[in-house]
Design a protein around this motif. Structure first.
Motif, PDB file in Angstrom:
ATOM      1  N   ASP A   1      47.504  43.971  53.819  1.00 53.59           N
ATOM      2  CA  ASP A   1      46.998  42.632  53.328  1.00 53.59           C
ATOM      3  C   ASP A   1      48.205  41.770  53.385  1.00 53.59           C
ATOM      4  O   ASP A   1      47.928  40.477  52.933  1.00 53.59           O
ATOM      5  CB  ASP A   1      46.728  43.088  51.820  1.00 53.59           C
ATOM      6  CG  ASP A   1      48.082  43.560  50.920  1.00 53.59           C
ATOM      7  OD1 ASP A   1      49.039  43.644  51.499  1.00 53.59           O
ATOM      8  OD2 ASP A   1      47.878  43.454  49.783  1.00 53.59           O
TER       9      ASP A   1
ATOM     10  N   ASP B   1      51.512  41.207  52.839  1.00 53.80           N
ATOM     11  CA  ASP B   1      52.375  40.596  51.567  1.00 53.80           C
ATOM     12  C   ASP B   1      53.709  41.448  51.523  1.00 53.80           C
ATOM     13  O   ASP B   1      54.415  41.275  50.651  1.00 53.80           O
ATOM     14  CB  ASP B   1      51.715  40.491  50.357  1.00 53.80           C
ATOM     15  CG  ASP B   1      51.052  41.886  49.778  1.00 53.80           C
ATOM     16  OD1 ASP B   1      51.473  42.864  50.614  1.00 53.80           O
ATOM     17  OD2 ASP B   1      50.758  42.110  48.806  1.00 53.80           O
TER      18      ASP B   1
ATOM     19  N   ASN C   1      56.415  40.327  48.948  1.00 60.48           N
ATOM     20  CA  ASN C   1      56.902  41.161  47.891  1.00 60.48           C
ATOM     21  C   ASN C   1      58.111  41.641  47.767  1.00 60.48           C
ATOM     22  O   ASN C   1      58.925  41.568  46.824  1.00 60.48           O
ATOM     23  CB  ASN C   1      55.808  42.526  48.025  1.00 60.48           C
ATOM     24  CG  ASN C   1      54.495  42.216  47.680  1.00 60.48           C
ATOM     25  OD1 ASN C   1      53.931  41.257  47.252  1.00 60.48           O
ATOM     26  ND2 ASN C   1      53.712  43.232  48.233  1.00 60.48           N
TER      27      ASN C   1
ATOM     28  N   ARG D   1      47.201  51.159  51.849  1.00 58.27           N
ATOM     29  CA  ARG D   1      46.099  50.114  52.076  1.00 58.27           C
ATOM     30  C   ARG D   1      45.712  50.280  53.590  1.00 58.27           C
ATOM     31  O   ARG D   1      44.674  50.033  53.936  1.00 58.27           O
ATOM     32  CB  ARG D   1      46.540  48.730  51.881  1.00 58.27           C
ATOM     33  CG  ARG D   1      45.566  47.673  51.392  1.00 58.27           C
ATOM     34  CD  ARG D   1      46.468  46.336  51.224  1.00 58.27           C
ATOM     35  NE  ARG D   1      46.758  46.312  49.977  1.00 58.27           N
ATOM     36  CZ  ARG D   1      46.289  45.963  48.845  1.00 58.27           C
ATOM     37  NH1 ARG D   1      44.819  46.050  48.957  1.00 58.27           N
ATOM     38  NH2 ARG D   1      46.743  46.027  47.887  1.00 58.27           N
TER      39      ARG D   1
ATOM     40  N   PHE E   1      46.682  38.943  45.637  1.00 55.50           N
ATOM     41  CA  PHE E   1      46.459  40.285  46.437  1.00 55.50           C
ATOM     42  C   PHE E   1      47.601  41.304  46.216  1.00 55.50           C
ATOM     43  O   PHE E   1      47.859  42.029  47.147  1.00 55.50           O
ATOM     44  CB  PHE E   1      46.171  39.985  47.876  1.00 55.50           C
ATOM     45  CG  PHE E   1      44.871  39.420  48.254  1.00 55.50           C
ATOM     46  CD1 PHE E   1      43.908  39.016  47.029  1.00 55.50           C
ATOM     47  CD2 PHE E   1      44.584  38.904  49.430  1.00 55.50           C
ATOM     48  CE1 PHE E   1      43.087  38.336  47.343  1.00 55.50           C
ATOM     49  CE2 PHE E   1      43.350  38.160  49.694  1.00 55.50           C
ATOM     50  CZ  PHE E   1      42.337  38.000  48.499  1.00 55.50           C
ATOM     51  N   THR E   2      48.384  41.243  45.144  1.00 55.23           N
ATOM     52  CA  THR E   2      49.657  42.096  44.941  1.00 55.23           C
ATOM     53  C   THR E   2      49.212  42.694  43.476  1.00 55.23           C
ATOM     54  O   THR E   2      49.157  41.917  42.461  1.00 55.23           O
ATOM     55  CB  THR E   2      50.831  41.390  44.949  1.00 55.23           C
ATOM     56  OG1 THR E   2      50.875  40.970  46.499  1.00 55.23           O
ATOM     57  CG2 THR E   2      52.243  42.259  44.810  1.00 55.23           C
TER      58      THR E   2
HETATM   59 MG   LIG Z   1      49.415  43.812  48.351  1.00 51.71          MG
END
Ligand SMILES: [Mg+2]
Ligand SMILES: Nc1ncnc2c1ncn2[C@@H]1O[C@H](COP(=O)(O)OP(=O)(O)O)[C@@H](O)[C@H]1O
Ligand SMILES: Nc1ncnc2c1ncn2[C@@H]1O[C@H](COP(=O)(O)OP(=O)(O)O)[C@@H](O)[C@H]1O
Ligand SMILES: [Mg+2]
Ligand SMILES: [Mg+2]
Ligand SMILES: [Mg+2]
Lengths: 211, 328, 328, 211
Positions: free
Chosen positions: A33, A35, A39, A176, B76-77
């Motif tokens: 996704d 990130d 993150n 994911r 989205f986290t």
């Molecule tokens: Mg994520």
């Protein structure tokens, strides 16, 4: 490696992850996704800052502080996984003030086990374990062959890099990326790529080359 | 990237400030990042959370008859254990706290850690995992089905049960029952753009749709050609029907993914009603609108829940939240 | 064109069928094209209408405490007198019927004809013209200000008054008062696509926004560079403030134009609240969400109404419609 | 012109408007909301169909039927305006079964007045009146000069066409286009363009050339 070396490792990891954040995110955009870099940058920068303020006086305390910071700040799948890895590695060091080749090896193994238990993934599932697993093995082989910290950490970093390349043909079965099935084939796993960075930071610090 | 934001890094904070200003009856804890209506003595506390970008989920479902707290992560986290723990403590009314977790590795792990930490602090915590998305093959080779639209049904129905005094085990059991009876399937016409990256999550041709898309823009089963609302409804309902027969009393949600005009959702709902009628399904309750979105993605998801009289009764119970309100 | 429809010519019919299926408590007259809750004896009937594509307006506002009927025209095309007349007759409870008309030549003319025809049939009809859009210079050289977001306030507040038994003249007077106290301003980030033509209403560059856009995508005062939510809020509020001082108790609506994620509307609302605070305004009521849209257009409009205690009281009165519900 | 000629006029108008619907819509997209062609096609096709079923036995009845159909089916600003125009034109013909040059002229004038009263626009405001106004004048000048129906309607159609061209530099002051102010300059008015089509249909029918 003493406490300040461990602090340097965290700092260098944060630096490398910040520098490579966009690339990590790009990898994650392809099969996740998008990130992962965001993150980890958030998590490692927080860990680095927290460490500056924390009175962590042993290598074990440093790693446990980092683990808690990663858990508190990263989010996503990678936050708890890396956080647990650092906490378990830290715990395995107990109160030692100086960490030798063998001890670092078992702490890396503890990190691996922590991720494995929490995430229930296996090597070959196209996750960070596919970089960390070969790294731990290579480290131990080198150490048993008489390598010092510099040699063993370099072996680990190199094996992680090879492990990362081997994630390319793999089909993701965890996280994911697993939703994409066949469509993950042909891409590097972002978590494996960040593991490479963390181990590269370790080798750099062990070699006394960190900025 | 064209977004009504101030800076990509500030989206969540600014949105929480705005949310708090818009709904003064709720409390936004900016420090620990959760939205709450506070604890209710003797009532099971319900906490949900997940990445932001799915609004009104979850913050819009905090209020009487539904959630007690919601923990938004970055866009989205998944949220982090600290905020989940803080929210869990904040809504503890002495009867334990139920976590409602959408099945994504990140959400699962973070909630799990929070539950452990809460347990260490002597709190009773149970959790319900929502995994209703039939677009993902439910095999040992994936992280399992994703949690999507069914979450709205779980949060509303368990919310009603908790409000009526059900204990923690009962709330968890009802939540699992709703999840077991719910299935979803989504179709995207366009991709979304995550503020932090500024580029579309995937590329879709002018005449392509993503079939079985996830709520973060995770690609789905396949790409297909752009088709009619009727065909899209049939694709989704056939996928669901293959997994869970739809020839009985059902509740249906036609959910917009964020960028789809409401008029199109009405058109889809007409197609869904038609399809179900032709296949022996009877719609007893429905929702048509944006309830679990994916930023500005155009498209829709369809969620179906096989109802029982008890579940219908809980569904009909009063609810007063920003995004769902009736009966009081 | 990517739309969840069956065929451009069928959009309105299919949407009405879907709407009727989703809200069985309302009646959709497909023949004469109106949505109604039926007449209420002794109550003034409220009828609104306009082109489709602005959902939930107006159909979503039919129900207790708000409209009695809504007449949707084709997408962005005003309804015809026949349907307005049929709806007017259908909601006549003996106390006369009030037409709530957004100020567009087409709407005005069609409502006017319907009112004349209704008058010929012995019905008492009054009308309130909504013209709240400050983006249009209110001069003798234009068709006058457009009716936009203020319509939602007028329909809700007059709806409450009618429910409480206000007579036709009073309802009309209250409607005019709300309109006089309301101002709107809209900004578009992307254009919409009318199903019948299949191409965007206007072309905007990647870094451009349309400032003062209308709800049909009518171009506004100017084009500007893409800016922050704070700047967009300031542009809108300054334009409104220049026309009507905002240094008092106000109700605010931050309205999504159809393609904007809700999380962005929260960000805008935070900016609006900030701006008003800095300028002495006090927000006493608010709406944040999609209430009067422009198909899939990304962007938002901001509507402000200077409140009085009486208007606040009517605003707070119970309402039960698909799109607005509270208090009962 | 007898009843069937009036029916033919409506039929030819519907045909032309259907053929030119996209162009009318394109004009409206530039300075309005892009639906003028769609609106009028819907309206005139409905009028044409309704007329097929209706027992309109005089020219006046034909035009009034058309007017009612346009009002019922078109929507937008143009529906009531054209609808009123046809109704007023029809009324002015009363019970006549045969319409001569003079009578047709006064019915065109009634149409103009109907639009003018309902829409409160003036010539020069960039509306359909800017085609219809010059057409009515040209028709009357021709008729006074002795032209027959063929000549007078041709003069009207040609004047409408010139009027349409003259809308290009005008600034719109009525209808939706008025919101654009200066930005309307340089575009034809869609309503003036449809008026040209309706008058061209009239000239075609008067000349006995309709298909
Ligand atoms: Mg994520
Ligand atoms: N069950 C798991 N075990 C080990 N690693 C995992 C697991 N699930 C995901 N990962 C790792 O996490 C990475 C993704 O992290 P990130 O993008 O930060 O989280 P998310 O998937 O929640 O967005 C993957 O590339 C993979 O290496
Ligand atoms: N007040 C008016 N008087 C005369 N003609 C008008 C007036 N307002 C609009 N028009 C005409 O109507 C045309 C637009 O018609 P249409 O597009 O069908 O309606 P809408 O503007 O409601 O979409 C304009 O081009 C203009 O010629
Ligand atoms: Mg990710
Ligand atoms: Mg129109
Ligand atoms: Mg138009």
């Amino acid at each position: 490696m003493d406490t300040s070396a461990f602090r340097a490792w965290v700092h260098e990891s944060a630096r490398l992850i910040t520098a490579e954040a966009e690339e990590l995110t790009r990898l994650d955009a392809a099969i996740g996704d998008g990130d992962h870099g965001i993150n980890l940058r958030r998590g490692f920068q927080a860990a680095d800052e927290m460490l500056d303020k924390a009175e962590a006086e042993t290598p074990g305390a440093v790693l446990q502080t980092v683990g808690r910071a990663l858990i508190s700040k990263t989010g996503g799948a990678s936050g708890p996984l890396y956080g647990t890895a650092f906490r378990q590695a830290g715990k395995s060091l107990a109160d030692a003030t100086e960490v030798d080749v063998a001890r670092l090896g078992s702490s890396l193994e503890a990190a691996f086990n922590g991720i494995q238990q929490l995430g229930a993934a296996h090597e070959g599932d196209k996750t960070m374990l596919d970089a960390l697993g070969p790294a731990v093995t290579a480290y131990q082989v080198a150490a048993e062959g008489g390598a010092d910290l510099v040699g063993a950490t370099r072996a680990a970093a190199e094996a992680a890099e090879r492990g990362l390349q081997e994630t390319v043909p793999m089909l993701a079965r965890k996280g994911r990326a697993s939703y994409l099935g066949e469509r993950t084939i042909g891409h590097q796993d972002p978590g494996a790529a960040s593991t490479v960075l963390i181990l590269r930071a370790l080798a750099t610090v062990a070699a006394g080359e960190a900025t | 990237m064209k977004k009504l934001i101030n800076a990509p890094d500030d989206v969540l904070t600014d949105a929480l400030i705005g949310f708090g200003a818009a709904y003064p009856e709720l409390t936004v804890n900016l420090e620990d990042r959760y939205i709450t209506r506070g604890p209710t003595a003797g009532k099971v506390g319900l906490v949900s959370g997940g990445g932001s970008g799915h609004e009104p989920l979850h913050g819009g479902f905090v209020g009487y008859g539904m959630l007690d707290a919601a923990c938004p992560g970055e866009v989205f986290t998944s949220p982090v254990p600290d905020q989940l723990l803080a929210a869990t403590k904040a809504v503890n009314g002495g009867a334990g706290v139920l976590h409602i977790v959408k099945n994504y590795t990140g959400d699962v792990l973070n909630f799990q850690m929070a539950a452990e930490l809460a347990g260490d602090d002597g709190l009773q915590v149970e959790s319900v995992l929502v995994n209703d998305d039939v677009a993902v093959e439910n095999s040992t080779y994936t992280a399992g089905r994703r949690g999507t639209g069914g979450t709205v049904f779980v949060e509303k129905i368990v919310g009603a049960a908790a409000e009526r005094g059900a204990d923690l085990a009962t709330c968890a059991a009802i939540g699992r029952e709703v999840n077991d009876r719910s299935r979803s399937f989504g179709v995207a016409l366009t991709a979304n753009v995550i503020p932090a990256t500024g580029s579309p999550g995937f590329e879709l041709g002018d005449n392509e749709i993503e079939i079985g898309v996830g709520i973060h823009g995770e690609p789905g089963r396949a790409r297909g050609p752009m088709s009619t609302a009727r065909e899209v409804a049939a694709i989704a309902l056939e996928a669901i029907h293959a997994d869970m027969p739809l020839d009985d009393e059902v509740m249906v949600m036609v959910n917009g993914l964020g960028g789809t005009p409401l008029i199109e959702l009405y058109v889809v709902y007409a197609a869904v009603a038609d399809w179900l009628k032709a296949h022996g399904g009877i719609i007893t309750r429905n929702l048509v609108g944006d309830y679990i979105t994916s930023l500005e993605m155009a498209g829709c998801s369809i969620t179906v829940c096989r109802m029982t009289p008890d579940l219908t009764d809980l569904w009909d119970a009063p609810v007063q939240t920003p995004a769902l309100r009736w009966g009081r």
